[in-house]
Scaffold this motif. Structure first.
Motif, PDB file in Angstrom:
ATOM      1  N   GLY A  80      -3.029 -12.486 -14.138  1.00 57.81           N
ATOM      2  CA  GLY A  80      -2.375 -13.726 -14.548  1.00 57.81           C
ATOM      3  C   GLY A  80      -0.968 -13.493 -15.048  1.00 57.81           C
ATOM      4  N   GLY A  81       0.032 -13.774 -14.223  1.00 55.23           N
ATOM      5  CA  GLY A  81       1.433 -13.707 -14.658  1.00 55.23           C
ATOM      6  C   GLY A  81       1.940 -12.303 -14.960  1.00 55.23           C
ATOM      7  N   ILE A  82       1.245 -11.288 -14.491  1.00 53.80           N
ATOM      8  CA  ILE A  82       1.644  -9.909 -14.805  1.00 53.80           C
ATOM      9  C   ILE A  82       2.673  -9.402 -13.783  1.00 53.80           C
ATOM     10  CG2 ILE A  82       0.832  -7.526 -15.107  1.00 53.80           C
ATOM     11  CD1 ILE A  82      -1.922  -8.691 -15.859  1.00 53.80           C
ATOM     12  N   HIS A  83       3.689  -8.709 -14.306  1.00 53.78           N
ATOM     13  CA  HIS A  83       4.675  -8.030 -13.448  1.00 53.78           C
ATOM     14  C   HIS A  83       5.083  -6.741 -14.148  1.00 53.78           C
ATOM     15  CE1 HIS A  83       7.673  -9.606 -16.235  1.00 53.78           C
ATOM     16  NE2 HIS A  83       7.177 -10.825 -16.027  1.00 53.78           N
ATOM     17  N   ALA A 130       1.781 -19.340 -12.058  1.00 49.74           N
ATOM     18  CA  ALA A 130       1.908 -20.466 -11.129  1.00 49.74           C
ATOM     19  C   ALA A 130       1.158 -20.185  -9.836  1.00 49.74           C
ATOM     20  CB  ALA A 130       3.380 -20.719 -10.820  1.00 49.74           C
ATOM     21  N   SER A 131       0.673 -18.939  -9.645  1.00 48.57           N
ATOM     22  CA  SER A 131       0.056 -18.568  -8.364  1.00 48.57           C
ATOM     23  C   SER A 131      -1.324 -19.178  -8.189  1.00 48.57           C
ATOM     24  CB  SER A 131      -0.075 -17.045  -8.249  1.00 48.57           C
ATOM     25  OG  SER A 131       1.182 -16.432  -8.319  1.00 48.57           O
ATOM     26  N   LYS A 132      -2.002 -19.406  -9.306  1.00 50.17           N
ATOM     27  CA  LYS A 132      -3.393 -19.835  -9.243  1.00 50.17           C
ATOM     28  C   LYS A 132      -3.499 -21.124 -10.020  1.00 50.17           C
ATOM     29  CE  LYS A 132      -7.705 -17.281  -9.773  1.00 50.17           C
ATOM     30  NZ  LYS A 132      -8.289 -16.010 -10.253  1.00 50.17           N
ATOM     31  N   LYS A 133      -3.634 -22.229  -9.288  1.00 51.69           N
ATOM     32  CA  LYS A 133      -3.511 -23.538  -9.923  1.00 51.69           C
ATOM     33  C   LYS A 133      -4.625 -23.842 -10.919  1.00 51.69           C
ATOM     34  CE  LYS A 133      -0.696 -25.425  -6.258  1.00 51.69           C
ATOM     35  NZ  LYS A 133      -0.528 -24.106  -5.610  1.00 51.69           N
ATOM     36  N   SER A 187       2.016 -12.783  -7.100  1.00 54.17           N
ATOM     37  CA  SER A 187       3.419 -12.986  -6.747  1.00 54.17           C
ATOM     38  C   SER A 187       4.306 -11.802  -7.116  1.00 54.17           C
ATOM     39  CB  SER A 187       3.933 -14.270  -7.409  1.00 54.17           C
ATOM     40  OG  SER A 187       3.759 -14.194  -8.805  1.00 54.17           O
ATOM     41  N   ALA A 188       3.935 -11.018  -8.115  1.00 50.48           N
ATOM     42  CA  ALA A 188       4.755  -9.868  -8.511  1.00 50.48           C
ATOM     43  C   ALA A 188       4.896  -8.853  -7.381  1.00 50.48           C
ATOM     44  CB  ALA A 188       4.165  -9.183  -9.748  1.00 50.48           C
ATOM     45  N   ILE A 189       4.026  -8.949  -6.378  1.00 58.18           N
ATOM     46  CA  ILE A 189       4.204  -8.121  -5.172  1.00 58.18           C
ATOM     47  C   ILE A 189       4.458  -8.994  -3.946  1.00 58.18           C
ATOM     48  CG2 ILE A 189       3.044  -6.572  -3.528  1.00 58.18           C
ATOM     49  CD1 ILE A 189       1.757  -5.143  -5.904  1.00 58.18           C
ATOM     50  N   THR A 190       3.592 -10.024  -3.741  1.00 63.55           N
ATOM     51  CA  THR A 190       3.657 -10.729  -2.448  1.00 63.55           C
ATOM     52  C   THR A 190       4.879 -11.631  -2.310  1.00 63.55           C
ATOM     53  OG1 THR A 190       2.370 -12.651  -3.194  1.00 63.55           O
ATOM     54  CG2 THR A 190       1.133 -10.789  -2.294  1.00 63.55           C
ATOM     55  N   ARG A 191       5.475 -12.043  -3.425  1.00 63.00           N
ATOM     56  CA  ARG A 191       6.619 -12.947  -3.344  1.00 63.00           C
ATOM     57  C   ARG A 191       7.922 -12.258  -3.732  1.00 63.00           C
ATOM     58  NH1 ARG A 191       3.112 -14.687  -0.863  1.00 63.00           N
ATOM     59  NH2 ARG A 191       2.170 -16.777  -0.890  1.00 63.00           N
ATOM     60  N   GLN A 192       7.983 -10.939  -3.532  1.00 65.16           N
ATOM     61  CA  GLN A 192       9.191 -10.183  -3.821  1.00 65.16           C
ATOM     62  C   GLN A 192       9.882  -9.796  -2.517  1.00 65.16           C
ATOM     63  OE1 GLN A 192       9.952 -10.009  -7.106  1.00 65.16           O
ATOM     64  NE2 GLN A 192       8.022 -11.171  -7.280  1.00 65.16           N
ATOM     65  N   VAL A 207       0.848  -1.201   0.000  1.00 58.14           N
ATOM     66  CA  VAL A 207       0.000   0.000   0.000  1.00 58.14           C
ATOM     67  C   VAL A 207       0.879   1.246   0.000  1.00 58.14           C
ATOM     68  CG1 VAL A 207      -1.628   1.321   1.417  1.00 58.14           C
ATOM     69  CG2 VAL A 207      -2.009  -1.127   1.022  1.00 58.14           C
ATOM     70  N   ALA A 208       1.953   1.219   0.765  1.00 63.50           N
ATOM     71  CA  ALA A 208       2.893   2.349   0.767  1.00 63.50           C
ATOM     72  C   ALA A 208       3.492   2.547  -0.622  1.00 63.50           C
ATOM     73  CB  ALA A 208       3.999   2.113   1.797  1.00 63.50           C
ATOM     74  N   GLY A 209       3.640   1.464  -1.372  1.00 61.55           N
ATOM     75  CA  GLY A 209       4.198   1.551  -2.721  1.00 61.55           C
ATOM     76  C   GLY A 209       3.200   1.975  -3.779  1.00 61.55           C
ATOM     77  N   GLY A 210       1.919   2.002  -3.447  1.00 61.44           N
ATOM     78  CA  GLY A 210       0.960   2.526  -4.412  1.00 61.44           C
ATOM     79  C   GLY A 210      -0.155   1.584  -4.844  1.00 61.44           C
ATOM     80  N   VAL A 211      -0.342   0.463  -4.120  1.00 64.01           N
ATOM     81  CA  VAL A 211      -1.462  -0.420  -4.447  1.00 64.01           C
ATOM     82  C   VAL A 211      -2.785   0.336  -4.239  1.00 64.01           C
ATOM     83  CG1 VAL A 211      -2.753  -2.337  -3.388  1.00 64.01           C
ATOM     84  CG2 VAL A 211      -0.389  -2.676  -4.140  1.00 64.01           C
ATOM     85  N   THR A 212      -3.747   0.123  -5.132  1.00 60.92           N
ATOM     86  CA  THR A 212      -4.992   0.906  -5.100  1.00 60.92           C
ATOM     87  C   THR A 212      -6.220   0.099  -4.664  1.00 60.92           C
ATOM     88  OG1 THR A 212      -5.294   0.417  -7.443  1.00 60.92           O
ATOM     89  CG2 THR A 212      -4.221   2.522  -6.882  1.00 60.92           C
ATOM     90  N   LEU A 213      -6.061  -1.220  -4.521  1.00 62.96           N
ATOM     91  CA  LEU A 213      -7.156  -2.092  -4.061  1.00 62.96           C
ATOM     92  C   LEU A 213      -6.525  -3.402  -3.610  1.00 62.96           C
ATOM     93  CD1 LEU A 213     -10.584  -2.737  -5.764  1.00 62.96           C
ATOM     94  CD2 LEU A 213      -9.198  -4.678  -5.037  1.00 62.96           C
ATOM     95  N   VAL A 214      -7.085  -4.008  -2.571  1.00 64.05           N
ATOM     96  CA  VAL A 214      -6.579  -5.305  -2.108  1.00 64.05           C
ATOM     97  C   VAL A 214      -7.707  -6.331  -2.110  1.00 64.05           C
ATOM     98  CG1 VAL A 214      -5.555  -6.598  -0.180  1.00 64.05           C
ATOM     99  CG2 VAL A 214      -4.795  -4.246  -0.661  1.00 64.05           C
ATOM    100  N   GLN A 215      -7.416  -7.473  -2.713  1.00 61.55           N
ATOM    101  CA  GLN A 215      -8.347  -8.611  -2.660  1.00 61.55           C
ATOM    102  C   GLN A 215      -7.712  -9.718  -1.816  1.00 61.55           C
ATOM    103  OE1 GLN A 215      -9.429 -12.413  -5.381  1.00 61.55           O
ATOM    104  NE2 GLN A 215      -9.682 -10.490  -6.500  1.00 61.55           N
ATOM    105  N   LEU A 216      -8.464 -10.203  -0.841  1.00 63.62           N
ATOM    106  CA  LEU A 216      -8.014 -11.344  -0.044  1.00 63.62           C
ATOM    107  C   LEU A 216      -8.517 -12.621  -0.693  1.00 63.62           C
ATOM    108  CD1 LEU A 216      -6.767 -12.576   2.541  1.00 63.62           C
ATOM    109  CD2 LEU A 216      -9.002 -12.267   3.624  1.00 63.62           C
ATOM    110  N   ARG A 217      -7.571 -13.471  -1.049  1.00 68.58           N
ATOM    111  CA  ARG A 217      -7.922 -14.739  -1.713  1.00 68.58           C
ATOM    112  C   ARG A 217      -7.097 -15.830  -1.076  1.00 68.58           C
ATOM    113  NH1 ARG A 217      -6.145 -18.191  -5.642  1.00 68.58           N
ATOM    114  NH2 ARG A 217      -7.742 -19.073  -6.987  1.00 68.58           N
ATOM    115  N   ASP A 218      -7.732 -16.639  -0.230  1.00 68.27           N
ATOM    116  CA  ASP A 218      -7.001 -17.693   0.455  1.00 68.27           C
ATOM    117  C   ASP A 218      -7.786 -18.990   0.364  1.00 68.27           C
ATOM    118  OD1 ASP A 218      -5.574 -19.346   2.249  1.00 68.27           O
ATOM    119  OD2 ASP A 218      -4.772 -17.538   3.206  1.00 68.27           O
ATOM    120  N   LYS A 219      -7.300 -19.902  -0.457  1.00 69.41           N
ATOM    121  CA  LYS A 219      -7.984 -21.174  -0.661  1.00 69.41           C
ATOM    122  C   LYS A 219      -7.362 -22.273   0.198  1.00 69.41           C
ATOM    123  CE  LYS A 219     -10.555 -19.784  -4.321  1.00 69.41           C
ATOM    124  NZ  LYS A 219     -12.026 -19.663  -4.243  1.00 69.41           N
TER     125      LYS A 219
END
Lengths: 214, 214
Positions: free
Chosen positions: B170-173, B140-143, B192-197, B34-46
């Motif tokens: 999908g696969g965007i960075h 690879a993030s979403k099986k 992953s382009a944000i959460t796995r960096q 969010v500090a870096g500029g994210v404008t919306l957050v979706q929680l997705r936990d399967k």
């Protein structure tokens, strides 16, 4: 807090998906099963798209309402709200019972699955109205059900909470239901023993007879 | 009906689970993003048990609320209600958008995933506020995401509904986001382009820069 008013309601507990079997729709199976003596219906569908589950679920809810028996939804409180269900049945990975109750209100029937004494403790602490205990016997209907645990846990839970309503679940049919009831369960929850039989009404009646004779 | 007021809100759309990464919790990652500029957050936990998703989700919701950005929940409207989310994002197998809106109310943000023109038609007919279109690239993030479809569908949807808010997913960075925006997406949804960096804040800033420069 659990309520002993559920005791009679839990004798023949039907769990069904929306898939139907052979030439019958799920609603036809439920109608026959209710005529045979089912006392509660749980809708549990992990396969179908929710857009298809909704109309099928509304039909089953109407059947239950007409018959005066409770209708609960597995896992999803949102689906329970949309289907105007009487409650929800949650597993250990699902919404905690007290959170489900926040959504569905104080009068909702909230059931919880338990496969160990610790899971039963948690469910009771969370305010479960009843427990589904199992899998008692080996089952093919529920792929994530785990190893069969027999009837010992039912007896232990019954001894710990004498008034707690509970059903055994997992691989139960007319031929092996009696030991489940003898261990202290108010009733038996079944899937294939009713939904995958050529005559669901007589299958339900057979289970109701076993419950009545205990 | 979709609303063009969402256009700015959809530029850097973060999808996150509650697992965290390396030494960081999910909430720490979201705070940095969010500090870096994210404008919306979706929680997705399967994966996680809902009893664990709830406290983690509440923390993320608080972060979003403090930052003044929307917080939505994937799939489950019941979880969205319990987390007091701003809306829900549903796939084609999930609750139809209009049913989700019945539960969350007229002001909720309801997003729908679409991987074909037919799915987009259905979503718009159901009153989706925005679409998530993809998978644009292999991921690879979403099986269960299916085959990558590229940016053509985004261009076709943009041409069919000029004002419909949409994000590519999908696969965007940072390195491949520009063509997604050039095809007509308001923004890019990333996992992953944000959460796995190692530096989620700078990863988010990099994506925000690409969105700003288009």
């Amino acid at each position: 807090m659990y309520r002993s008013s559920l005791h009679d309601t839990l004798s023949v507990y039907l769990v069904t998906d929306t898939a139907g079997y052979e030439h019958r729709s799920a609603a036809e199976i439920v109608r026959a099963a209710v005529a045979g003596g089912v006392t509660l219906v749980q809708l549990r569908d992990k396969q179908a798209q929710l857009r298809d589950v909704l109309p099928a679920g509304r039909e089953i809810r109407e059947l239950c309402r007409s018959a005066g028996i409770p209708f609960v939804v597995n896992d999803r409180a949102d689906l329970a709200l949309l289907l105007e269900a009487d409650g929800v049945h949650v597993g250990q990975d699902d919404l905690p019972a007290q959170e489900a109750r926040r959504l569905l209100g104080p009068d909702a029937i909230i059931g919880v699955s338990a496969g160990t004494m610790e899971e039963a403790e948690w469910a009771v602490a969370q305010g479960a109205d009843y427990l589904g205990v199992g899998p008692v016997y080996a089952t093919a209907s529920k792929k994530d059900a785990g190893e069969a645990i027999g009837t010992d846990l039912i007896a232990r839970i019954r001894s710990r909470w004498p008034q707690l309503p509970l059903v055994g679940i997992g691989g139960i049919h007319q031929g092996n239901a009696a030991p489940v009831l003898a261990s202290g369960a108010q009733g038996v929850a079944v899937i294939s023993a009713i939904t995958r039989q050529s005559d669901p009404q007589s299958a339900a009646r057979g289970l109701a007879d076993v419950c009545r004779r205990r």
